[in-house]
Design an enzyme around this catalytic site. Structure first.
Site, PDB file in Angstrom:
ATOM      1  N   GLU A 156      -3.526 -43.339  12.399  1.00  0.00           N
ATOM      2  CA  GLU A 156      -4.946 -43.636  12.656  1.00  0.00           C
ATOM      3  C   GLU A 156      -5.106 -45.036  13.250  1.00  0.00           C
ATOM      4  O   GLU A 156      -5.930 -45.265  14.132  1.00  0.00           O
ATOM      5  CB  GLU A 156      -5.754 -43.506  11.363  1.00  0.00           C
ATOM      6  CG  GLU A 156      -5.884 -42.063  10.912  1.00  0.00           C
ATOM      7  CD  GLU A 156      -6.733 -41.917   9.664  1.00  0.00           C
ATOM      8  OE1 GLU A 156      -6.285 -42.397   8.608  1.00  0.00           O
ATOM      9  OE2 GLU A 156      -7.838 -41.359   9.748  1.00  0.00           O
TER      10      GLU A 156
ATOM     11  N   GLU B  18      -2.545 -35.959   5.706  1.00  0.00           N
ATOM     12  CA  GLU B  18      -3.454 -36.183   4.568  1.00  0.00           C
ATOM     13  C   GLU B  18      -3.819 -34.917   3.798  1.00  0.00           C
ATOM     14  O   GLU B  18      -3.938 -34.944   2.571  1.00  0.00           O
ATOM     15  CB  GLU B  18      -4.747 -36.859   5.047  1.00  0.00           C
ATOM     16  CG  GLU B  18      -4.615 -38.341   5.327  1.00  0.00           C
ATOM     17  CD  GLU B  18      -4.083 -38.643   6.727  1.00  0.00           C
ATOM     18  OE1 GLU B  18      -3.614 -37.701   7.408  1.00  0.00           O
ATOM     19  OE2 GLU B  18      -4.137 -39.812   7.128  1.00  0.00           O
TER      20      GLU B  18
END
Ligand code: NAD
Length: 681
Positions: A105, A125
């Site tokens: 990210e 995730e």
């Protein structure tokens, strides 16, 4: 600047290095250091571009998951990324090793991404019960579209840099001196800014989004976090990016402290500790290269495939030519079908099969480093086989039994060097199932256990270490689980009701469907062998014996707890079975009553927890969380529920004690309440 971040200058380019070994995990200190570095860069007029790179073997390979259990400390990752985006000067992210989760990210927050060949990239995730929380669901779709983002994010898929380049996730791929290339690249961008947030939101056809979503949800068993991830990704089409980012963050924060995420973190840490023993300096496990598998049946062929696929040389031996031929065919068919379905290249399959040999001649095992027997489950056969092995094997070879229930000490005691004998209990199909129980016998050398751990690691398996005790860890707990289900049959429930309740809870299959699949005759033979030593005072459910006496051995006979028509995927309720069950209740004078799904699930979980208490008291396990690992990886226990130990700890000792008192009453004579202290240490 924190100690985790170093900066240095290469003329007009500032290099920001993350140093948080071993995996450069994104922790509070890392985030703070990055924030300080970006501010420094922004305010330094002589620095015109920046490179963020990882020190050591990797970029940021994930977040510090320990931090997820507490309130996250400032600065949060979205603020660090916002600082990079708000900085008017270009920032290049240089990736090597792995860029996962928050690390990836961060990279998406930079202006461009350059990667070393082989770098692994992904947003895993969802496997921890959460969603990307620092813009992953908002920025990735702007690069690769909605459908592909659903596939990668909802599957927690990791891809290699070459594929990421094709998809447009990274801008440049290099195979040498990453830093030098990154600096040159950064310099070429001076004066420019190219933020992903400024790319126009992608649009997509409703039908194709629906298709991608349905596929992802099916694979993820409809977990709520995956549903949320899809919602966030599809928000990209309609929401301004800042609103999308804020919504994503809110959902991430809620999921992070939720029960599923907590349970998945528990599993994560329970599994991660398994290989810790290997880091002890005194344990220098012997390296294994050549494996001999004795017995070419169901297990032998599966074990051979697992070993070949991990790059070992494998010899398969069977006393019976025809059985050997069948085993060899199974191995070859496996690789052929992988090639045919495009899952494996023909070259790779050929390379695996090149290291595969087979024979009926015992002399061939002389060069093996590890010999695993998977012959018939019969003590005399095992003794004979170990005698043969000792005659022909090298004196240094490790000798393992894949027995499910036999006493491996008894096998080892008859060998001349029991320190090299251990159990390696694989699960069927051995090339698929993750779990291996490594059985430590009385005399097994610690170095043999270490070698087995290393072997399991190379196979990509999840090992737990068990003492040599009947049923080891998994089958012991499973037996207590099944017994409890049989009690409920007698008290008023029916097989389909119990199976549905447990499948509804998340088990891969209910216990009676499993029994029908594996064959009722195996457990029947076991019960008959134990009949003489069984305490007649203990509660004993005769239903399975009655089914076997009627020739109902499960799927293979078309009849078991259910009836199976030719080719059907699942069985149908059989009134004959229900009548047998009702008669069994009546024979004991029991008044049948109804059960709720919740009650069925609770009784099963309590029975498992109680058995784990026994396993710990009897020193079969040294860490109770190994039981959760075994159940999730070998018995279809829903990972997102954490396992019985996690559930026990959430319940608290007091409540658990009183519920187990109740279970003891319901279960009747023979149910022994365990000491639960070991679960709460
Ligand atoms: P299987 O009957 O499919 O295969 C056994 C093979 O061993 C046969 O090919 C047979 O020819 C060979 N064999 C028998 N005696 C031999 C000897 N003296 N020398 C060489 N080969 C010999 O059995 P399986 O299901 O593969 O089980 C093997 C072992 O694995 C058993 O101990 C079993 O308890 C254990 N196990 C089985 C499972 C399972 O689900 N099937 C799971 C875990 C462990």
């Amino acid at each position: 600047m924190t100690s985790k971040i170093q900066i240095h200058r290469e003329a007009d380019v500032m290099v920001i290095t993350v140093n948080n070994p071993p995996i450069n995990a994104g922790s509070t200190e890392v985030r703070q250091g990055l924030m300080d570095a970006i501010h420094l860069f922004q305010n330094d007029p002589s620095a015109l571009a920046a490179v963020i790179i990882g020190g050591g073997n990797t970029f940021i390979a994930g977040s510090d998951i320990k931090e997820f259990s507490q309130p996250l400390a400032e600065p949060h990752l979205p603020s660090v990324i916002a600082a990079i985006e708000d900085c008017p000067k270009p920032v290049v992210c240089a990736l090597h090793g792995a860029a996962l989760g928050g690390g990836f990210e961060l990279a998406l927050g930079c202006d461009t991404r350059i990667a070393q060949e082989g770098t692994v990239i992904g947003l895993p995730e969802v496997t921890l019960g959460i969603i990307p929380g620092a813009g992953g669901t908002q920025r990735l779709p702007r690069l690769i579209g909605i459908e592909k983002s659903i596939e990668l994010i909802c599957g927690g898929v990791r891809i290699k840099a070459a594929e990421a380049l094709k998809l447009g996730i990274i801008n440049k791929l290099v195979n040498d001196d990453l830093l030098m290339h990154a600096i040159t690249y950064a310099r070429s961008l001076i004066g420019q800014k190219s933020r992903i947030r400024d790319i126009a939101a992608p649009q997509a056809e409703v039908a194709s989004v629906l298709e991608a979503s349905q596929k992802a949800l099916k694979a993820a068993k409809n977990r709520p976090n995956v549903q949320q991830a899809i919602e966030m990704i599809t928000n990209v089409m309609t929401m301004p990016i800042d609103q999308g980012l804020a919504t994503e963050r809110e959902v991430f924060q809620t999921l992070r402290v939720g029960m599923e995420a907590k349970a998945l973190r528990h599993q994560f840490f329970a599994e991660r500790k398994l290989f810790k023993a290997l880091s002890a300096d005194e344990l220098k496990p012997k390296s294994l290269e050549q494996i001999a598998v004795i017995g070419a049946g169901t297990m032998g062929s599966g074990i051979a495939i697992a070993c070949l696929s991990a790059g070992y040389s494998v010899l398969m031996l069977d006393q019976n030519e025809a059985a050997l031929g069948n085993g060899v065919k199974k191995v070859r068919d496996f690789y052929d079908s992988r090639v045919a379905s495009g899952k494996l290249s023909a070259d790779k399959a050929a390379a695996f099969l090149n290291r595969f040999t087979f024979s009926t001649q015992w002399a061939k095992i002389a060069s093996a480093d590890l010999i695993i027997e998977a012959v018939f489950e019969d003590m005399q056969v095992k003794h004979d086989v170990f005698q043969k092995i000792e005659q022909h094997a090298s004196a240094e070879a490790l000798l393992a039994s894949n027995t499910s229930y036999l006493n491996i000490d008894e096998i080892a005691d008859r060998t001349s060097n029991p320190s090299r004998v251990l159990g390696l209990h694989f699960f069927s199909p051995a090339q698929v199932m993750k779990l291996i129980e490594i059985v430590r016998c009385k005399a097994t050398a610690p170095s043999a256990i270490a070698a087995a751990l290393q072997f399991a690691k190379r196979l990509g398996k999840t090992p737990v270490i068990s003492a040599n005790a009947f049923g080891f860890i998994g089958n012991r707990i499973y037996a207590a689980y099944r017994r409890q289900c049989e009690f409920m049959l007698e008290e008023g429930a029916y097989p389909e009701q119990i199976d549905q309740a447990l499948e509804g809870y998340g088990f891969a299959m209910g216990p009676f469907a499993v029994a029908d699949m594996s064959g009722l005759d195996i457990a029947w033979a076991m019960r008959k062998s134990l009949a003489a030593t069984r305490n007649p005072e203990h509660r004993y459910v005769k239903i399975p014996d009655t089914l076997c006496l009627a020739g109902r051995f499960g799927r293979k006979t078309g009849l078991g707890y259910y009836q199976y028509s030719q080719g059907a995927k699942s069985g149908k309720v059989d009134p004959v079975v229900n009548a047998i069950i009702e008669e069994a209740s009546a024979a004991k004078g029991m008044t049948r009553r109804s059960f709720t799904s919740q009650e069925i699930v609770n009784r099963v979980l309590l029975a498992m927890i109680n058995e784990i208490g026994h396993l710990y008291s009897e020193k079969v396990v040294s860490d109770v969380t190994d039981c959760d690992v075994a159940l999730v990886n070998g018995y279809g226990f829903p990972r997102w529920c954490g396992g019985p130990v996690f559930i026990a700890r959430e319940m608290g000792k007091e409540k658990l004690e009183s519920e187990l008192d109740e279970l003891a009453k319901q279960s009747g004579p023979g149910f022994i309440r365990a000491n639960l202290d070991g679960l709460f240490e």
